[in-house]
Enzyme design. Structure first.
Site, PDB file in Angstrom:
ATOM      1  N   GLY A   1       0.834  -1.191   0.000  1.00  0.00           N
ATOM      2  CA  GLY A   1       0.000   0.000   0.000  1.00  0.00           C
ATOM      3  C   GLY A   1       0.866   1.236   0.000  1.00  0.00           C
ATOM      4  N   GLY A   2       0.289   2.352   0.452  1.00  0.00           N
ATOM      5  CA  GLY A   2       1.013   3.610   0.415  1.00  0.00           C
ATOM      6  C   GLY A   2       2.266   3.611   1.268  1.00  0.00           C
ATOM      7  N   PHE A   3       2.209   2.997   2.466  1.00  0.00           N
ATOM      8  CA  PHE A   3       3.394   2.973   3.318  1.00  0.00           C
ATOM      9  C   PHE A   3       3.546   1.624   4.012  1.00  0.00           C
ATOM     10  CE2 PHE A   3      -0.026   4.142   6.105  1.00  0.00           C
ATOM     11  CZ  PHE A   3       0.304   3.663   7.366  1.00  0.00           C
TER      12      PHE A   3
ATOM     13  N   VAL B   1       2.798  -6.350   2.506  1.00  0.00           N
ATOM     14  CA  VAL B   1       2.292  -7.576   3.124  1.00  0.00           C
ATOM     15  C   VAL B   1       2.994  -8.764   2.489  1.00  0.00           C
ATOM     16  CG1 VAL B   1       0.272  -8.989   3.628  1.00  0.00           C
ATOM     17  CG2 VAL B   1       0.047  -6.498   3.528  1.00  0.00           C
TER      18      VAL B   1
ATOM     19  N   ASP C   1     -13.771   2.565   5.550  1.00  0.00           N
ATOM     20  CA  ASP C   1     -13.098   2.343   4.264  1.00  0.00           C
ATOM     21  C   ASP C   1     -13.540   1.011   3.663  1.00  0.00           C
ATOM     22  OD1 ASP C   1     -11.508   3.111   2.168  1.00  0.00           O
ATOM     23  OD2 ASP C   1      -9.636   2.402   3.050  1.00  0.00           O
TER      24      ASP C   1
ATOM     25  N   LYS D   1       2.131  -7.968   7.844  1.00  0.00           N
ATOM     26  CA  LYS D   1       2.054  -6.599   7.341  1.00  0.00           C
ATOM     27  C   LYS D   1       3.114  -5.768   8.038  1.00  0.00           C
ATOM     28  CE  LYS D   1      -1.192  -2.757   6.676  1.00  0.00           C
ATOM     29  NZ  LYS D   1      -2.612  -2.334   6.825  1.00  0.00           N
TER      30      LYS D   1
END
Length: 235
Positions: A62-64, A67, A180, A81
């Protein structure tokens, strides 16, 4: 691809590719992320809350965060993660997810096995979270079934699983809003149940904005913690 979706890392990468001169902050963010990713390679053995696992192949990023699939000595698979914390907002998201996962126990919510803060690696602090391994995401299944489509029974089964998870969250004291919900955050477990994941945006706070200023602040909160294309129509 290594840079993910974080704006600062993306700008740093784009500047390198286009020959433009990046800022010092962009350069540091991009280089720190790259170093941390290189250091976290397959074959690494980690112990998280007494559970030893061997890191295998990457499952996504993901952005930061990234996984990886990992296994223990018995061959039981897990998902690991690792969040690379570059500023306070990243730390808050990671801490929110860990604190929430510790509370949650439901067959339609990803299972939590433990977490450990990790010492900074070459200037990049990170947090790692050990969770239940799921073979597929709903968004991945949707792409595979693009031409064949889902049957009505399959759609109802997926919807029922997700609603069960949301109902559980809303029944807690205080209630929890995921904030989300999207196909990317629904995984298919080994037990063939669909499970809700990614709790970094969730909250138990209730908002009753009064006046234009508070409404605008509330809108900023929504923008930070939801995905635009999945928001409910506000008209």
């Amino acid at each position: 691809r290594i840079m993910g979706n974080d704006d600062r890392r993306s700008r740093g990468c784009l500047s390198t590719l286009t020959g433009l001169v990046p800022s010092a902050a962009d350069t540091f963010a991009a280089w720190s992320w790259l170093k941390a990713r290189v250091l976290f390679a397959g074959g690494l053995t980690l112990t998280i809350e007494g559970r030893s696992v061997v890191v295998l192949e990457p499952l996504g990023e993901g952005g930061f965060s990234s996984v990886h699939k990992c296994v223990d000595r018995a061959g039981t698979p897990y998902a690991l993660k690792r969040c690379f914390v570059q500023h306070d907002e990243h730390f808050l998201v990671a801490k929110t997810e860990v604190d929430m996962l510790k509370r949650l126990q439901h067959p339609n919510i990803i299972r939590f096995f433990g977490s450990d803060p990790v010492e900074p690696q070459m200037g990049v602090p990170n947090i790692q979270v050990l969770m239940e391994h799921c073979d597929q995401s709903l968004i991945g299944i949707m792409k595979q079934r693009f031409t064949s489509k889902f049957t009505e029974e399959e759609v109802l089964s997926i919807f029922h699983n997700v609603v069960q998870a949301v109902c559980y969250l809303h029944s807690l004291t205080p209630p929890v809003a995921h904030r989300d919900l999207k196909a990317d955050n629904v995984l298919l477990g080994a037990d063939r149940r669909y499970k809700l994941c990614d709790f970094g945006s969730c909250t138990s706070e209730a908002y009753e904005p009064q006046g234009t200023r508070e409404i605008n602040l509330f809108q900023d909160e929504i923008d930070r913690n939801t995905t635009l294309e999945y928001r409910a129509d506000r008209r």
